[in-house]
Design an enzyme around this catalytic site. Structure first.
Site, PDB file in Angstrom:
ATOM      1  N   ASP A  57       0.862  -1.172   0.000  1.00 52.45           N
ATOM      2  CA  ASP A  57       0.000   0.000   0.000  1.00 52.45           C
ATOM      3  C   ASP A  57       0.908   1.234   0.000  1.00 52.45           C
ATOM      4  O   ASP A  57       2.125   1.149   0.137  1.00 52.45           O
ATOM      5  CB  ASP A  57      -0.962  -0.009   1.195  1.00 52.45           C
ATOM      6  CG  ASP A  57      -2.184   0.894   0.941  1.00 52.45           C
ATOM      7  OD1 ASP A  57      -2.143   1.712  -0.013  1.00 52.45           O
ATOM      8  OD2 ASP A  57      -3.172   0.807   1.679  1.00 52.45           O
TER       9      ASP A  57
HETATM   10  C1  BGC Z   1      -4.993   3.283   0.222  1.00 50.84           C
HETATM   11  C2  BGC Z   1      -5.207   2.232  -0.836  1.00 50.84           C
HETATM   12  C3  BGC Z   1      -5.072   2.860  -2.204  1.00 50.84           C
HETATM   13  C4  BGC Z   1      -3.706   3.493  -2.316  1.00 50.84           C
HETATM   14  C5  BGC Z   1      -3.413   4.080  -3.677  1.00 50.84           C
HETATM   15  C6  BGC Z   1      -3.731   4.082  -0.012  1.00 50.84           C
HETATM   16  O1  BGC Z   1      -3.621   5.156   0.847  1.00 50.84           O
HETATM   17  O2  BGC Z   1      -4.953   2.650   1.485  1.00 50.84           O
HETATM   18  O3  BGC Z   1      -6.461   1.634  -0.683  1.00 50.84           O
HETATM   19  O4  BGC Z   1      -5.287   1.903  -3.193  1.00 50.84           O
HETATM   20  O5  BGC Z   1      -3.616   4.524  -1.345  1.00 50.84           O
HETATM   21  O6  BGC Z   1      -4.157   5.190  -3.934  1.00 50.84           O
END
Ligand code: BGC
Length: 724
Positions: free
Chosen positions: A267
């Site tokens: 993530d």
């Molecule tokens: C979130 C994810 C997301 C990623 C990319 C993160 O902060 O937890 O769910 O896919 O950002 O945008």
């Protein structure tokens, strides 16, 4: 490109090129023209020269056919080996045609509608040049304080699995290789991100491995079984180790046991977050832990780019670890056909034609109507066109109907509630704001009360603004803001029929509005077509059919409160009320205000004739449970018939009820349909203390009903031969 050529490519890559392939950034690291893309996390930690990241193998957050074609062209122009970029983004519940938030999609209990919403999202975003969506999020949730509950389909492992499959099918179809209107799906967040302590985002998760396997893993397993191409790690700890650094979780469980062979991405910033978590001293150690755990792509921090090369040169990390990660990434690019056509699907004229097309809007409208849940109706709904309606509240004319996770949707395209009602009436209703979301002035209040006095019926449009839920949107107070409760209290004094429509991303504590209202419709964030869908329901052109997939607590102090709980050793209903020593609160009920599965309709359904094909199930056997459902009202409607199982005596404690099946049926007034569920050993299995998933001989109940609270039950006995 054939597989052996991919291997040749990996062999020809330098260590720097491999590390770059394993890194993902927003587009501003690669060119200056395509903008930054959508920023969905903190930028700190990216203190790294832009040039060092410009060879990254994938980009997140950017979209638009022309921009992405240009970005790809520029990148390939500088690339030594001609390996194309992968474009990924968060297309969570629609691209530009925004569907209801996933928690609302869950309330449709309609996997086909969810699949269609994902297919439409894929079509629009593939034409805009995207290859991968960071969806579905299949995290099971039990705590509405956590803002991200809006991004899941709710509290039930079985139902989450059904929807996980529907999303993956919708995005990927069955021919991802050749169908340029499809996206690869990235299931997230592995694992158990939905269980942060205290409902505070990014907080510690700590649960037994048995609980993890029993409740949290099934939806990920379902998504992978359906063929999801990618998995994203979670921010939280699992067994005391951050998921992104957790070798047991990723290598042993995800890869070996669950058989996942696709690309695993961290993530946003999660590789580097090993440092504040306190399991890595610096970026080098963070990179070491993540690559050892098997994370193929580091999102938005530079640990891999800075340290993988030296970690290999110093023999701390085997180069094979990088090779296997790079190969998986190249295999995904190849499956998407990017080596042959790096501009896959990106077509500005198609983008223009598809985006927000009439067909897509129609699907969004229908799905939004299916996702709203009628929580209360004492006769105020449906509205009649001849009634003089006053529409009051901060959401009356708001375009904030798409929720916090619709980064490509535009508020300009949103149909407001006022517009939707206006279309039904053929004239604009009286509209007053009455209050802001969190602040009310006496003047606004007075104007609204005066307007309401002239009306036959008052419709209040209340809720949370979208930033009050979603990522980093945790709250300890889950009531509607005081300002709106005050508005409701003032309008209640008029004694007119009061209908409340709610816009929010989490189950709320509804005291202060539920008693005051004659009818309450939970509309969530219904998306681009929200105003039309809500008006369809308010005027009865569509009969409400949504049912909750997450319990609404009576009070935040009960949280977590969910239907598939344990009985405890001192169940309240088995201990005399005068006896203090029961599992209960002194100041609140044990039960939620609205249970899982609950939702009303403008008609009524009666259940009768519950019967079993046999009271004994044999080894490998099947029994059938049937029930007659009759539409006893005057409107045609849809009912979701739910089947629950309880194992009365288990090796470990079993929940009081577990959903094992459901059927959504349409009934004309007076019509009766028989619903038959098949029950076999699969429905009886659970994880034992040794973590094996099997079923035990003994007695079970099967309950059937319109929600998890109101069911009729029958008993049967599972008697495998030779086992007692
Ligand atoms: C979130 C994810 C997301 C990623 C990319 C993160 O902060 O937890 O769910 O896919 O950002 O945008």
């Amino acid at each position: 490109m054939n597989e052996s050529k991919l291997h040749d490519l990996v062999r020809n890559m330098t260590l720097e090129e491999k590390a770059a392939q394993m890194s993902q950034v927003v587009s501003s690291f690669i060119d200056d023209k395509s903008g930054e893309g959508k920023i969905t996390g903190p930028f700190a930690g990216m203190e790294v020269a832009k040039e060092d990241m410009s060879g990254s193998g994938s980009v997140l957050g950017a979209s638009g056919a022309d921009d992405l074609r240009a970005l790809q062209k520029e990148y390939l122009g500088k690339s030594r080996l001609g390996i194309p970029l992968l474009f990924m983004a968060d297309v969570i519940h629609g691209y530009k045609t925004v569907f209801p938030v996933p928690l609302a999609l869950g309330c449709t209990w309609d996997p086909d509608a969810v699949e269609e919403s994902a297919a439409i999202a894929a079509k629009e975003s593939a034409a805009a040049g995207l290859h991968v969506t960071f969806s579905p999020m299949v995290d099971l949730v039990r705590d509405p304080r956590w803002g991200r509950v809006m991004e899941t389909t709710g509290e039930d492992p079985y139902l989450n699995g059904v929807f996980a499959r529907a999303f993956v099918r919708g995005y990927q179809g069955d021919n991802l290789e050749n169908d340029e209107s499809k996206l690869a799906a990235c299931v997230k967040h592995f694992a158990a991100y939905g269980a942060p302590e205290g409902g505070r985002d990014y907080n510690t998760v700590d649960m037994s491995e048995r609980q993890l396997r029993e409740y949290y893993l099934p939806a990920y397993e379902a998504a992978l079984d359906e063929g999801a191409e990618m998995v994203m790690t979670a921010f939280n700890t699992v067994e005391g180790i951050p998921a992104t650094s957790n070798k047991w979780l990723m290598r042993d469980l995800l890869r070996k046991e669950m058989g996942f062979n696709g690309v695993l991405i961290s993530d946003w910033g999660a590789v580097q977050e090993a440092i504040p978590h306190g399991v890595a001293a610096d970026n080098r150690e963070a990179a070491l832990k993540a690559v050892t755990a098997g994370v193929d792509i580091e999102m938005m921090t530079p640990c891999y780019v800075q340290h993988l090369k030296t970690l290999v040169e110093e023999d701390v990390v085997a180069e094979e670890l990088l090779d296997e990660a790079v190969l998986r990434i190249l295999q995904l690019k190849n499956r998407l056909g990017l080596f042959e056509n790096p501009y896959r699907g990106a077509d500005s004229s198609l983008e223009e034609k598809l985006t927000l097309s009439e067909e897509h809007r129609k699907a969004a409208r229908e799905t939004a109507a299916k996702s709203c849940v009628l929580l209360k109706n004492e006769g105020a709904l449906p509205l009649k066109k001849e009634q003089n309606v006053a529409l009051i509240g901060p959401f009356a004319e708001s375009t904030d109907l798409m929720g916090p996770w619709s980064i490509f949707g535009s508020e300009d395209d949103v149909v407001t509630i006022a517009a939707g009602i206006g279309e039904k009436l053929g004239t604009r209703p009286t509209v007053e704001k009455g209050s802001d979301i969190e602040v009310v002035s006496s003047q606004e209040l007075e104007v609204a009360v005066e307007a309401a006095k002239q009306a036959d019926v008052v419709v209040m449009a209340l809720g949370e603004h979208s930033e009050m839920s979603g990522e980093a949107g945790s709250r300890t107070n889950i009531k509607l803001p005081e300002a709106q409760l005050k508005l409701a209290a003032e309008l209640k004094k008029l004694g007119k029929p009061l209908v409340t429509v709610l816009f929010n991303g989490r189950p709320l504590d509804l005291h202060g509005v539920i008693e005051e209202s004659d009818a309450v419709l939970e509309a969530w964030y219904p998306g681009t077509e929200g105003g039309h869908a809500v008006a369809d329901l308010l005027f009865g052109d569509t009969n409400p059919s949504g049912k909750l997939t997450m319990s609404f607590p009576d009070n935040v102090g009960q949280v977590p409160v969910y239907y598939n709980s344990f009985n405890t050793g001192r169940p309240k209903d088995q201990i005399a009320p005068e006896d203090r020593f029961a599992s209960k609160y002194l100041d609140a009920p044990n039960e939620p205000l609205f249970p899982f599965g609950f939702g009303l309709s403008y008609t009524t359904f009666t259940y009768s004739g519950l019967a079993l094909s046999s009271e004994i199930m044999e080894e490998n056997g099947t029994i059938w449970v049937s029930v007659d459902v009759t539409n006893t009202g005057t409107a045609a409607g849809e009912e979701t018939v739910q089947l629950y199982v309880r194992d009365l005596v288990g090796e470990v404690v079993r929940p009081v009820k577990e959903l094992k099946g459901f059927r959504k049926i349409h009934l004309e007034p007076g019509e009766t349909k028989q619903v038959v569920f098949e029950v076999d050993e699969e429905s009886l299995k659970y994880h034992h203390s040794d973590l094996t998933c099997t079923c035990d001989p003994g007695d079970f109940t099967l309950s059937v009903g319109p929600d998890s609270r109101n069911t009729d039950e029958l008993r049967f006995s599972y008697q495998p031969r030779g086992r007692q």
